[in-house]
Design an enzyme around this catalytic site. Structure first.
Site, PDB file in Angstrom:
ATOM      1  N   GLY A  33     -10.788 -15.534  -2.879  1.00 39.55           N
ATOM      2  CA  GLY A  33     -11.554 -14.311  -2.645  1.00 39.55           C
ATOM      3  C   GLY A  33     -11.014 -13.150  -3.441  1.00 39.55           C
ATOM      4  O   GLY A  33     -10.226 -13.333  -4.369  1.00 39.55           O
ATOM      5  N   ASN A  34     -11.458 -11.961  -3.095  1.00 32.15           N
ATOM      6  CA  ASN A  34     -10.980 -10.756  -3.775  1.00 32.15           C
ATOM      7  C   ASN A  34     -10.748  -9.666  -2.740  1.00 32.15           C
ATOM      8  O   ASN A  34     -11.032  -9.849  -1.561  1.00 32.15           O
ATOM      9  CB  ASN A  34     -11.978 -10.327  -4.854  1.00 32.15           C
ATOM     10  CG  ASN A  34     -13.333 -10.005  -4.259  1.00 32.15           C
ATOM     11  OD1 ASN A  34     -13.497  -9.022  -3.549  1.00 32.15           O
ATOM     12  ND2 ASN A  34     -14.310 -10.864  -4.530  1.00 32.15           N
ATOM     13  N   ARG A  35     -10.232  -8.535  -3.198  1.00 32.35           N
ATOM     14  CA  ARG A  35      -9.785  -7.500  -2.263  1.00 32.35           C
ATOM     15  C   ARG A  35     -10.862  -6.489  -1.901  1.00 32.35           C
ATOM     16  O   ARG A  35     -10.573  -5.456  -1.310  1.00 32.35           O
ATOM     17  CB  ARG A  35      -8.539  -6.802  -2.833  1.00 32.35           C
ATOM     18  CG  ARG A  35      -7.350  -7.767  -2.957  1.00 32.35           C
ATOM     19  CD  ARG A  35      -6.129  -7.092  -3.550  1.00 32.35           C
ATOM     20  NE  ARG A  35      -5.807  -5.884  -2.831  1.00 32.35           N
ATOM     21  CZ  ARG A  35      -5.403  -4.745  -3.395  1.00 32.35           C
ATOM     22  NH1 ARG A  35      -5.281  -4.684  -4.702  1.00 32.35           N
ATOM     23  NH2 ARG A  35      -5.129  -3.706  -2.675  1.00 32.35           N
ATOM     24  N   SER A  36     -12.102  -6.768  -2.209  1.00 33.26           N
ATOM     25  CA  SER A  36     -13.156  -5.814  -1.841  1.00 33.26           C
ATOM     26  C   SER A  36     -13.318  -5.742  -0.325  1.00 33.26           C
ATOM     27  O   SER A  36     -13.456  -6.770   0.339  1.00 33.26           O
ATOM     28  CB  SER A  36     -14.479  -6.221  -2.483  1.00 33.26           C
ATOM     29  OG  SER A  36     -15.486  -5.349  -2.057  1.00 33.26           O
TER      30      SER A  36
END
Ligand code: CTP
Ligand code: CA
Length: 227
Positions: A33-36
């Site tokens: 995933g990503n940090r959004s």
């Protein structure tokens, strides 16, 4: 700059917004995933609804609550996000891709939990490129529909950041690109944001620094100014 009674200048507009970040499963318990956090997209949805728009929010793994008076479509993976956007886009006057999309996904998803015992000291993942959802929405855009992209870049130099943004808006073909700088401490989970808004020609048509709500309102001002 005092808070004023909401101006309902987006009454009758139908705005489709994606928010959050997509997650790509590796096995039943893990993902890439990503940090959004989804804060900027949620701020856009709230601001648009407050200004009278009919809002559909395609929500990918939000870390914040979705606003009231907004129709929410929950998704998780990039392919789910793509499907939800393509279903909703034909009914929208404006499409805003604020979600952080995973550029790649695991080539295969393990049916059961990946175990160290079978992997040994090194685990190599094979990833395949995800579709470019924004590009697809631009290609399917109907006459008059406005498509807005976001770009989060780690480029520290202002001139270079602008050049990257200009190249990206040209490549994507969207009407506007909201450009912001992200890093270990800026951007994603923060309450505040600093953005430059580029039009399709790469010209700066807006700038905003402040809470994500203020940034959202600056982006929506572009729509309110259009017929
Ligand atoms: N985006 C998308 N589909 C993807 C990747 C990105 O729709 N597979 C959208 C994002 O939601 C955002 C815009 O495209 O609105 C720009 O995303 P960004 O990650 O900056 O662009 P990329 O084309 O993925 O380029 P980069 O290699 O810089 O990540
Ligand atoms: Ca990307």
């Amino acid at each position: 700059l005092a808070a004023v009674a909401p101006v309902r200048d987006l009454e009758g507009r139908r705005i489709l917004i994606s928010a959050g970040g997509t997650r790509e499963p590796l096995d039943p318990v893990r993902f890439i995933g990503n940090r959004s956090s989804g804060k900027q997209g949620v701020a856009l949805a709230l601001a648009a609804a407050t200004r009278g728009a009919e809002v559909v929010l395609v929500a990918a793994n939000l870390e914040v609550d979705a606003p009231a008076h907004v129709s929410v479509v929950p998704v998780s993976t990039t392919l789910e996000l793509e499907a939800a956007m393509s279903v909703a886009a034909p009914d929208a006057d404006t499409v805003i891709m604020a979600a952080a999309v995973a550029d790649y996904r695991p080539e295969s998803v393990a049916e059961s939990k990946i175990k160290k015992e079978t992997q040994g000291d090194r685990l190599t993942l094979s990833l395949v490129k995800n579709p470019d959802i924004l590009r697809g929405l631009v290609d399917a855009r109907r006459p008059g529909q406005v498509v807005i992209g976001f770009a989060a870049e780690t480029e520290p130099d202002d001139e270079k950041l602008l050049a990257v943004g200009r190249a990206k808006v040209a490549r994507k073909g969207c009407d506007y690109l909201v450009l912001n700088r992200v890093g270990w401490t800026e951007g994603f989970a923060a309450e505040r944001n600093t953005v430059l808004i580029l039009d399709s020609a790469g010209d700066i048509v807006g700038e905003a620094t402040g809470p994500k709500r203020a940034v959202a309102d600056r982006v929506l001002d572009l729509l309110a100014d259009r017929p």
